[in-house]
Scaffold this motif. Structure first.
Motif, mmCIF file in Angstrom:
data_model
loop_
_atom_site.group_PDB
_atom_site.id
_atom_site.type_symbol
_atom_site.label_atom_id
_atom_site.label_comp_id
_atom_site.label_asym_id
_atom_site.label_seq_id
_atom_site.Cartn_x
_atom_site.Cartn_y
_atom_site.Cartn_z
ATOM 1 N N GLY A 1 0.807 -1.211 0.000
ATOM 2 C CA GLY A 1 0.000 0.000 0.000
ATOM 3 C C GLY A 1 0.840 1.259 0.000
ATOM 4 O O GLY A 1 0.528 2.237 -0.694
ATOM 5 N N LEU A 2 1.926 1.251 0.762
ATOM 6 C CA LEU A 2 2.812 2.408 0.795
ATOM 7 C C LEU A 2 3.486 2.625 -0.557
ATOM 8 O O LEU A 2 3.605 3.758 -1.033
ATOM 9 C CB LEU A 2 3.863 2.223 1.890
ATOM 10 C CG LEU A 2 3.348 2.276 3.332
ATOM 11 C CD1 LEU A 2 4.428 1.837 4.304
ATOM 12 C CD2 LEU A 2 2.874 3.684 3.670
ATOM 13 N N MET A 3 3.920 1.544 -1.179
ATOM 14 C CA MET A 3 4.587 1.675 -2.475
ATOM 15 C C MET A 3 3.623 2.049 -3.585
ATOM 16 O O MET A 3 4.011 2.669 -4.574
ATOM 17 C CB MET A 3 5.301 0.358 -2.830
ATOM 18 C CG MET A 3 6.504 0.053 -1.966
ATOM 19 S SD MET A 3 7.461 -1.376 -2.546
ATOM 20 C CE MET A 3 6.284 -2.711 -2.276
ATOM 21 N N ALA A 4 2.340 1.684 -3.427
ATOM 22 C CA ALA A 4 1.361 1.975 -4.469
ATOM 23 C C ALA A 4 0.777 3.378 -4.355
ATOM 24 O O ALA A 4 0.167 3.865 -5.310
ATOM 25 C CB ALA A 4 0.223 0.949 -4.422
ATOM 26 N N ALA A 5 0.951 4.037 -3.196
ATOM 27 C CA ALA A 5 0.404 5.379 -3.008
ATOM 28 C C ALA A 5 1.179 6.381 -3.857
ATOM 29 O O ALA A 5 2.384 6.563 -3.681
ATOM 30 C CB ALA A 5 0.467 5.765 -1.535
ATOM 31 N N ARG A 6 0.487 7.041 -4.763
ATOM 32 C CA ARG A 6 1.167 7.926 -5.719
ATOM 33 C C ARG A 6 1.638 9.232 -5.101
ATOM 34 O O ARG A 6 2.467 9.909 -5.688
ATOM 35 C CB ARG A 6 0.229 8.209 -6.893
ATOM 36 C CG ARG A 6 0.083 7.023 -7.837
ATOM 37 C CD ARG A 6 -0.968 7.250 -8.877
ATOM 38 N NE ARG A 6 -2.302 7.229 -8.307
ATOM 39 C CZ ARG A 6 -3.367 6.695 -8.918
ATOM 40 N NH1 ARG A 6 -3.246 6.140 -10.107
ATOM 41 N NH2 ARG A 6 -4.554 6.724 -8.349
ATOM 42 N N ASN A 7 1.108 9.579 -3.914
ATOM 43 C CA ASN A 7 1.572 10.804 -3.268
ATOM 44 C C ASN A 7 2.811 10.587 -2.404
ATOM 45 O O ASN A 7 3.400 11.548 -1.916
ATOM 46 C CB ASN A 7 0.457 11.419 -2.414
ATOM 47 C CG ASN A 7 -0.049 10.455 -1.362
ATOM 48 O OD1 ASN A 7 0.163 9.249 -1.446
ATOM 49 N ND2 ASN A 7 -0.735 10.984 -0.361
ATOM 50 N N LEU A 8 3.201 9.319 -2.202
ATOM 51 C CA LEU A 8 4.402 9.020 -1.428
ATOM 52 C C LEU A 8 5.488 8.345 -2.246
ATOM 53 O O LEU A 8 6.674 8.449 -1.916
ATOM 54 C CB LEU A 8 4.053 8.119 -0.225
ATOM 55 C CG LEU A 8 3.159 8.704 0.863
ATOM 56 C CD1 LEU A 8 2.952 7.683 1.964
ATOM 57 C CD2 LEU A 8 3.740 9.984 1.431
ATOM 58 N N SER A 9 5.095 7.636 -3.298
ATOM 59 C CA SER A 9 6.061 6.875 -4.102
ATOM 60 C C SER A 9 6.130 7.426 -5.514
ATOM 61 O O SER A 9 5.113 7.893 -6.054
ATOM 62 C CB SER A 9 5.660 5.393 -4.151
ATOM 63 O OG SER A 9 5.601 4.840 -2.857
ATOM 64 N N PRO A 10 7.309 7.373 -6.135
ATOM 65 C CA PRO A 10 7.424 7.819 -7.531
ATOM 66 C C PRO A 10 6.690 6.863 -8.463
ATOM 67 O O PRO A 10 6.416 5.707 -8.108
ATOM 68 C CB PRO A 10 8.937 7.795 -7.785
ATOM 69 C CG PRO A 10 9.465 6.806 -6.788
ATOM 70 C CD PRO A 10 8.602 6.923 -5.575
ATOM 71 N N ALA A 11 6.388 7.340 -9.651
ATOM 72 C CA ALA A 11 5.622 6.544 -10.611
ATOM 73 C C ALA A 11 6.336 5.258 -10.976
ATOM 74 O O ALA A 11 5.695 4.237 -11.237
ATOM 75 C CB ALA A 11 5.343 7.369 -11.862
ATOM 76 N N ILE A 12 7.674 5.284 -11.000
ATOM 77 C CA ILE A 12 8.425 4.083 -11.369
ATOM 78 C C ILE A 12 8.225 2.966 -10.345
ATOM 79 O O ILE A 12 8.431 1.786 -10.652
ATOM 80 C CB ILE A 12 9.927 4.437 -11.514
ATOM 81 C CG1 ILE A 12 10.668 3.305 -12.216
ATOM 82 C CG2 ILE A 12 10.540 4.729 -10.144
ATOM 83 C CD1 ILE A 12 12.102 3.642 -12.551
ATOM 84 N N LEU A 13 7.821 3.313 -9.118
ATOM 85 C CA LEU A 13 7.550 2.315 -8.084
ATOM 86 C C LEU A 13 6.063 2.046 -7.930
ATOM 87 O O LEU A 13 5.651 0.887 -7.782
ATOM 88 C CB LEU A 13 8.145 2.778 -6.752
ATOM 89 C CG LEU A 13 7.944 1.846 -5.546
ATOM 90 C CD1 LEU A 13 8.602 0.493 -5.808
ATOM 91 C CD2 LEU A 13 8.523 2.474 -4.289
ATOM 92 N N SER A 14 5.249 3.097 -7.958
ATOM 93 C CA SER A 14 3.815 2.919 -7.719
ATOM 94 C C SER A 14 3.119 2.186 -8.861
ATOM 95 O O SER A 14 2.208 1.380 -8.624
ATOM 96 C CB SER A 14 3.148 4.278 -7.494
ATOM 97 O OG SER A 14 3.264 5.098 -8.636
ATOM 98 N N ALA A 15 3.534 2.437 -10.117
ATOM 99 C CA ALA A 15 2.856 1.808 -11.261
ATOM 100 C C ALA A 15 2.985 0.286 -11.250
ATOM 101 O O ALA A 15 1.978 -0.425 -11.341
ATOM 102 C CB ALA A 15 3.386 2.399 -12.563
ATOM 103 N N PRO A 16 4.216 -0.281 -11.140
ATOM 104 C CA PRO A 16 4.286 -1.752 -11.096
ATOM 105 C C PRO A 16 3.651 -2.355 -9.854
ATOM 106 O O PRO A 16 3.109 -3.467 -9.904
ATOM 107 C CB PRO A 16 5.795 -2.031 -11.147
ATOM 108 C CG PRO A 16 6.449 -0.773 -10.747
ATOM 109 C CD PRO A 16 5.548 0.326 -11.166
#
Length: 262
Positions: A94-109
């Motif tokens: 959930g933390l990695m998927a949150a777009r306001n905390l993680s960059p797109a390169i991490l949240s997208a996958p």
């Protein structure tokens, strides 16, 4: 015609697009019933058979209570283990998927992986695990863990995306590390919602654990399926009553926990 009359006419003007959609839906429903051979004769016959089936289930037979308790305990254990593992794995997802905390390169996958976990029904996943690792509770735990990850991680990510970033930025401004930011800036804002998500998933897994057993993944579902195959319908009624009682008990407990946290 004055303005008030014109406004009243516009307010109650017929929505022809919506009416046309409803008519099309009604026509298609009649067509689909014909294609699926759903007729009043079949329904009448089915209701008659259902009455005879229910008559054979009464009165419930609790004589084999040992077998019933064993299956229920295994279902509870499957639900608790799957919920615990699913929630534990959902936190970082959930933390990695949150777009306001993680960059797109991490949240997208990460979001793609969460969507993959949610794309297949848990019974299908249970069948796959039964084929891969054999019959038993392990397959049920694995299948419900995957289902829990897909549900909890998605809701947790969405809850994080709705938090106020001012509190997070204030803690970052003090020079705090990532752990402190998450502990003091993110967690307090989502703790109550996350607890609700976890309780709901546990309640859901209690129900689902009774179903995965039908495909050989352990729990009371296997006992229920075996009773159906033996035409032991009075014992089937006892199992169903026990499952309903378990779900009601879980609902009461989760309601008390939610009330205590308010």
């Amino acid at each position: 015609m004055n303005q008030a009359a014109l406004a009243a006419r516009r307010a109650f003007a017929p929505n022809w697009a919506a009416r046309g959609a409803l008519i099309a839906l009604a026509i298609y429903s009649v067509y689909a019933m014909g294609q699926l051979d759903i007729t009043w004769d079949r329904l009448a016959t089915g209701f008659g058979e259902a009455g005879r089936f229910l008559a054979r289930m009464w009165p419930p037979n609790f004589e084999r209570w040992g077998l019933l308790v064993e299956g229920m305990l295994e279902s509870i254990q499957i639900a608790i283990l799957a919920s615990a593992l699913g929630i534990l794995l959902s936190l970082p997802l959930g933390l990695m998927a949150a777009r306001n905390l993680s960059p797109a390169i991490l949240s997208a996958p990460t979001r793609a992986f969460i969507a993959l976990c949610r794309s297949l029904h848990y019974v299908i996943v249970a069948i796959l695990f039964v084929k891969a690792i054999g019959f038993g509770a392990l397959a049920g735990v694995a299948a419900l863990t995957i289902a829990s990850m897909g549900f909890i991680a998605k809701l947790f990510a969405e809850a994080i995306e709705e938090i106020s970033m001012k509190q997070v930025e204030a803690i970052r401004a003090t020079g705090a590390g990532l752990g402190a930011v998450l502990l003091y800036g993110v967690l307090p804002q989502v703790a109550s919602r996350f607890t609700g998500f976890c309780l709901y998933q546990l309640d859901s897994n209690l129900r689902n654990s009774t179903l995965v057993g039908i495909v050989g993944a352990g729990g009371i579902g296997g006992t229920l399926f075996a009773a159906f195959k033996r035409f032991d319908y009075d014992f089937v009624a006892a199992i169903l009553i026990s499952i309903i009682a378990l779900i009601f008990l879980a609902e009461v407990i989760s309601g008390r926990i939610r009330a205590a946290m308010r």
